[in-house]
Design an enzyme around this catalytic site. Structure first.
Site: not given
Ligand code: FAD
Length: 276
Positions: A7, A9, A100, A207, A257
């Site tokens: 894929s 991005e 974020d 980055f 990806h």
């Molecule tokens: P989570 O899985 O919620 O994790 C975030 C943090 O919180 C981690 O440190 C985790 O350990 C902790 N955590 C998770 N769940 C819990 C819980 N229940 N209790 C306590 N702590 C917890 N960002 C964008 O804004 N737009 C995008 O389109 C985008 N695309 C991305 C695509 C990929 C493939 C990746 C790897 C990242 C992308 N990001 C994007 C960045 C991402 O949004 C950030 O890295 C963000 O800080 C974390 O998102 P996450 O979904 O991994 O969060």
């Protein structure tokens, strides 16, 4: 073994010229018949309109598209409306993220973590979407510990994620270790490595500092040593990233990806060298 999943991005461009350039990039990459293209989504809905526009364009070209959806700073109502729009467009795959919080935005909104978004998508739309989530082989910068981060990743799988895409990295061992740990904890979903081709060193360094992806010292020093010689940076980067991809696929990674940064050439070249 299943067929590897490939894929690419994109991010939604800011200008009409960027949109036009992305259409050309897409045309070149579509010739490789990837499994899907994904489109990023600015946290807090900051790119909502532009992301949707690109998603619609890709869909209109009869290509598979996976919109990213980040939940931080958002409400259930807003996420429900976006899911509805994607469903009506016939979209079947979503990359579910926390995102974020943009600077200046004070409230985290109604979702704290991505696992809550995954649960919400399942509750609202059942099995309609194939849900991808993010994984961090070198661990998320805010994680309290490596173990905590893996357990939090496990929550996303338990909430109904079908597969994961990783943050980019340049150390295959870290990826394999992460996958082994997940399997040991009973997480069985495919974890596809995210691949960042090396273009400009200063951009990559910036980055990487933000997202917690490590540029190993040997790689950083070598890239720094090329100074302004961008041709050498790119040539060396292609060698390094191709070798990384080879190692990952040979070691059992379920696909790749590519973080294209809306450029076709680096991904095309790596693809060619891999003989895919
Ligand atoms: P989570 O899985 O919620 O994790 C975030 C943090 O919180 C981690 O440190 C985790 O350990 C902790 N955590 C998770 N769940 C819990 C819980 N229940 N209790 C306590 N702590 C917890 N960002 C964008 O804004 N737009 C995008 O389109 C985008 N695309 C991305 C695509 C990929 C493939 C990746 C790897 C990242 C992308 N990001 C994007 C960045 C991402 O949004 C950030 O890295 C963000 O800080 C974390 O998102 P996450 O979904 O991994 O969060």
């Amino acid at each position: 073994m299943n067929k590897p999943l490939f894929s690419f991005e994109f991010y939604p461009p800011h200008t009409p010229e960027g949109v036009e350039k992305l259409a050309a990039t897409r045309l070149q990459l579509a010739a490789l018949h990837p499994d899907f293209f994904s489109v990023t989504f600015g946290a807090g809905g900051s790119t909502q309109e532009r992301s949707l526009e690109i998603v619609q364009q890709i869909k209109a070209e009869n290509l598979e598209v996976a919109p990213h959806l980040s939940c931080v700073g958002s409400t259930r109502e807003n996420i429900r409306a976006i899911l509805q729009t994607y469903k009506q467009l016939g979209i079947k795959r979503i990359v579910a993220l926390r995102g974020d919080l943009p600077s200046g935005m004070a409230s985290t909104g109604e979702f704290q973590y991505a696992n809550e978004l995954v649960s919400f998508i399942r509750a609202q739309t059942g099995e309609h979407f194939h849900i991808e989530v993010a994984a961090y082989p070198e661990f998320h910068p805010q994680a309290r510990s490596a173990r905590d981060d893996i357990l939090n990743f496990k929550r996303k799988a338990a909430a109904g994620a079908n597969s994961a895409i990783t943050q980019y990295f340049y150390n295959a061992d870290g990826y394999f270790h992460f996958v082994d740990e997940c399997r040991r904890l009973g997480v069985t979903i495919p974890i596809v490595p995210g691949i960042m081709p090396i273009g400009r060193f200063s951009q990559l360094a910036r980055f990487s500092d933000t997202c917690g992806a490590e540029i190993p010292r040997w790689l950083r020093k070598t890239l720094e040593g090329f100074g302004d010689d961008s041709e050498s940076v790119q040539a060396f980067g292609l060698d390094v990233v191709t070798e990384l991809c080879e190692k990952l696929l040979a070691g059992g990674a379920p696909g790749l990806h590519f973080y294209t940064l809306n450029q076709a050439a680096p991904s095309l070249e790596i693809w060619k060298r891999l003989g895919l």
